[in-house]
Design a protein around this motif. Structure first.
Motif, PDB file in Angstrom:
ATOM      1  N   UNK A 226       0.854  -1.025   0.110  1.00  0.00           N
ATOM      2  CA  UNK A 226      -0.141  -0.311  -0.190  1.00  0.00           C
ATOM      3  C   UNK A 226       0.849   1.172   0.038  1.00  0.00           C
ATOM      4  N   UNK A 227       2.065   1.431   0.760  1.00  0.00           N
ATOM      5  CA  UNK A 227       2.829   2.392   0.897  1.00  0.00           C
ATOM      6  C   UNK A 227       3.235   2.648  -0.475  1.00  0.00           C
ATOM      7  N   UNK A 228       3.804   1.571  -1.031  1.00  0.00           N
ATOM      8  CA  UNK A 228       4.490   1.526  -2.526  1.00  0.00           C
ATOM      9  C   UNK A 228       3.474   1.948  -3.488  1.00  0.00           C
ATOM     10  N   UNK A 229       2.076   1.896  -3.565  1.00  0.00           N
ATOM     11  CA  UNK A 229       1.187   2.146  -4.366  1.00  0.00           C
ATOM     12  C   UNK A 229       0.507   3.441  -4.132  1.00  0.00           C
ATOM     13  N   UNK A 230       0.802   3.849  -2.896  1.00  0.00           N
ATOM     14  CA  UNK A 230       0.439   5.539  -2.516  1.00  0.00           C
ATOM     15  C   UNK A 230       1.669   6.384  -3.080  1.00  0.00           C
ATOM     16  N   UNK A 231       2.966   5.818  -2.942  1.00  0.00           N
ATOM     17  CA  UNK A 231       4.082   6.621  -3.483  1.00  0.00           C
ATOM     18  C   UNK A 231       4.079   6.705  -4.894  1.00  0.00           C
ATOM     19  N   UNK A 232       3.664   5.624  -5.734  1.00  0.00           N
ATOM     20  CA  UNK A 232       3.594   5.670  -6.930  1.00  0.00           C
ATOM     21  C   UNK A 232       2.525   6.534  -7.475  1.00  0.00           C
ATOM     22  N   UNK A 233       1.217   6.513  -6.752  1.00  0.00           N
ATOM     23  CA  UNK A 233       0.205   7.545  -7.011  1.00  0.00           C
ATOM     24  C   UNK A 233       0.599   8.926  -6.954  1.00  0.00           C
ATOM     25  N   UNK A 234       1.407   9.202  -5.979  1.00  0.00           N
ATOM     26  CA  UNK A 234       1.807  10.658  -5.841  1.00  0.00           C
ATOM     27  C   UNK A 234       2.648  11.182  -6.807  1.00  0.00           C
ATOM     28  N   UNK A 235       3.689  10.061  -7.343  1.00  0.00           N
ATOM     29  CA  UNK A 235       4.623  10.411  -8.457  1.00  0.00           C
ATOM     30  C   UNK A 235       3.725  10.780  -9.732  1.00  0.00           C
ATOM     31  N   UNK A 236       2.847   9.851 -10.019  1.00  0.00           N
ATOM     32  CA  UNK A 236       1.975   9.929 -11.288  1.00  0.00           C
ATOM     33  C   UNK A 236       1.344  11.107 -11.089  1.00  0.00           C
ATOM     34  N   UNK A 237       0.797  11.750 -10.042  1.00  0.00           N
ATOM     35  CA  UNK A 237      -0.171  12.738  -9.790  1.00  0.00           C
ATOM     36  C   UNK A 237       0.842  14.034 -10.156  1.00  0.00           C
ATOM     37  N   UNK A 238       2.044  13.923  -9.821  1.00  0.00           N
ATOM     38  CA  UNK A 238       3.017  14.958  -9.796  1.00  0.00           C
ATOM     39  C   UNK A 238       3.541  15.210 -11.386  1.00  0.00           C
ATOM     40  N   UNK A 239       3.566  13.875 -11.850  1.00  0.00           N
ATOM     41  CA  UNK A 239       3.939  14.027 -13.335  1.00  0.00           C
ATOM     42  C   UNK A 239       2.709  14.523 -14.086  1.00  0.00           C
ATOM     43  N   UNK A 240       1.324  14.198 -13.812  1.00  0.00           N
ATOM     44  CA  UNK A 240       0.322  14.465 -14.609  1.00  0.00           C
ATOM     45  C   UNK A 240       0.173  16.224 -14.448  1.00  0.00           C
ATOM     46  N   UNK A 241       0.769  16.709 -13.272  1.00  0.00           N
ATOM     47  CA  UNK A 241       0.602  18.219 -13.019  1.00  0.00           C
ATOM     48  C   UNK A 241       1.695  18.726 -13.889  1.00  0.00           C
ATOM     49  N   UNK A 242       2.777  18.231 -13.932  1.00  0.00           N
ATOM     50  CA  UNK A 242       3.795  18.619 -14.889  1.00  0.00           C
ATOM     51  C   UNK A 242       3.423  18.702 -16.008  1.00  0.00           C
ATOM     52  N   UNK A 243       2.746  17.439 -16.657  1.00  0.00           N
ATOM     53  CA  UNK A 243       2.147  17.455 -18.054  1.00  0.00           C
ATOM     54  C   UNK A 243       1.256  18.775 -18.122  1.00  0.00           C
TER      55      UNK A 243
END
Length: 466
Positions: A226-243
């Motif tokens: 769950x922690x790994x999935x949350x970390x990846x989710x945050x990273x994806x949201x950050x990348x989506x914001x950058x996009x």
């Protein structure tokens, strides 16, 4: 017995009376099912432990299993005998209001309500009535595994599958297949002989400890996932914001290009106007002097406009460079996103492989346990056969020892007889030797020798003695 149980203490009394002994982990599901459905299992377990420690009618053994003390307080024996006689619940008000309750001898028939709560023989209903713990045990609410354990505890020598089915079916409707599934599912049910099952509490403790460690490891792995999935989710949201920011910059660059096109069109329009004006100046030479100042002003404006256009061109080029850089960043981000998705798929595949390996390990463990149980049964049979052969050999050796002792006695007796005969023969030999010495002494006389010779001559070949 009408009415529901009043408190957690009564539920624990009823359950421990039926099962004799249970751990806190085994008591918690029944309590959660009966009266604490709004609580979590951990909260229910805390309540159960607190209740078991508060009341003296519960005690724990060295295996951390809790028991119910059915001896109770001596002060409540009269009330217990009265409930046994009436065979139905009673309230304390009914007891005090009865005619026999006004007798001076019966004033201490029952102690205070707190002593009844701490007495394992009594339970309280929600309508205020008091009953006995041994009345109407609802065995249908308990798990089939615990019913089978109770049946095998009451018969420690072991039961067959059909006998277990008959005992458990008297408490709860079930099938032989379900009971066989329970017996083969848990390793603390051991198949001793031909179809005879027994219960091993030590194996149950080891199995429960192993199960707890396994569940704790699974929970830790789940939390880590769950922690790994949350970390990846945050990273994806950050990348989506950058996009999104890159797309916004791209739109701004497009707007700047559109504005530049408008300015270029305006510049062309101004150039056209200047050409028209030059044509008018060529046509109107007389008005040149009059409009020269005006032309100078227009030239100054044109120069400023040209300078601004050059500035806009430079800005447009800078914007194109920025757009190219943003496109490169976007391509890099997309490549990194693809790499992250690939890694996520790899992690999922590894998770599935680990799950399959865990299932294989479980199957191997179950197979190994079955093989060990089979080896244990074979070793026990070999031990029994070896014991029987040892007993037979011991009997044979004892018979041989008895025969040898009899022969030894006979040999000793014969030896004693031979010694006696030897002593008698030695005495005869000594006597004969003395006679021989006497005869030799007598034969040394010359007269005796002469007489012997005459006798030998006259006696002839007959050889008659003298």
């Amino acid at each position: 017995m009408e009415g529901k149980l009043y408190s957690l203490t009564d539920v624990l009394k009823k359950t421990l009376f039926f099962f004799d002994s249970l751990t806190v982990a085994e008591l918690t599901p029944y309590v959660h099912k009966r009266m604490m459905r709004d609580y979590t299992l951990s909260q229910v377990e805390e309540k159960v432990v607190l209740c078991l420690r508060q009341h003296p009618c519960f005690f724990v053994d060295n295996r951390n299993a809790w028991h119910l003390d059915l001896e109770g307080n001596r002060e409540n024996d009269a009330f217990y005998a009265l409930l046994l006689k009436r065979q139905k619940p009673m309230s304390l008000k009914e007891l005090k209001g009865a005619a026999w309750g006004k007798n001076k001898k019966n004033k201490r028939l029952v102690a205070e309500e707190a002593s009844l709560i701490s007495d394992g023989r009594f339970i309280q209903l929600d309508n205020g009535y008091w009953g006995l713990t041994e009345w109407e045990v609802e065995a249908g609410q308990y798990a089939l595994k615990h019913l089978v354990i109770k049946a095998l505890k009451t018969h420690p020598q072991g039961l067959s599958l059909q006998q277990i089915y008959e005992v458990v079916n008297a408490w709860r409707q079930t099938t032989v297949t379900a009971i066989e599934g329970v017996l083969r599912k848990f390793p603390y049910f051991e198949l001793v002989g031909e179809g005879v099952w027994t219960y091993n509490p030590g194996v149950q403790l080891a199995y429960e400890a192993l199960t707890k460690r396994y569940l704790a490891a699974l929970n830790r792995q789940k939390a880590r996932w769950h922690r790994d999935r949350e970390r990846w989710r945050k990273k994806i949201s950050t990348l989506e914001q950058q996009l999104q920011e890159v797309n916004a910059a791209y739109r701004e660059a497009a707007a700047a290009l559109a504005q530049r096109a408008e300015e270029v069109a305006h510049h062309e329009y101004l150039v056209t106007q200047m050409a028209e004006k030059d044509l008018l100046l060529s046509l109107r030479k007389k008005e040149i002097l009059r409009y020269r100042e005006h032309i100078n002003k227009l030239e100054a404006k044109a120069n400023s406009i040209l300078h601004q256009c050059r500035l806009w061109v430079k800005r447009a080029r800078d914007g194109e460079q920025e757009i190219a850089q943003l496109r490169q960043v976007l391509a890099k981000n997309q490549a990194s996103l693809e790499t992250m998705f690939t890694k996520l798929q790899q992690y999922k595949e590894r998770d599935r492989e680990n799950k399959s390996k865990l299932a294989e390990l479980k199957e191997q463990h179950a197979t190994r346990v079955a093989e060990l149980q089979t080896e244990i049964v074979e070793l026990r049979q070999k031990l029994e056969r070896a014991q029987e052969m040892a007993l037979q050999e011991e009997r044979q050796l004892r018979e041989e020892i008895s025969l040898l002792s009899n022969d030894l006695k006979e040999a000793l007796e014969k030896g004693e007889e031979a010694q006696r005969s030897l002593r008698f023969t030695q005495k005869e030999l000594q006597r004969c030797q003395e006679q021989y010495r006497r005869l030799q002494g007598s034969l040394k006389n010359p007269l005796v020798r002469l007489a012997i010779r005459f006798c030998s001559w006259f006696g002839g070949p007959t050889g008659q003695p003298i």
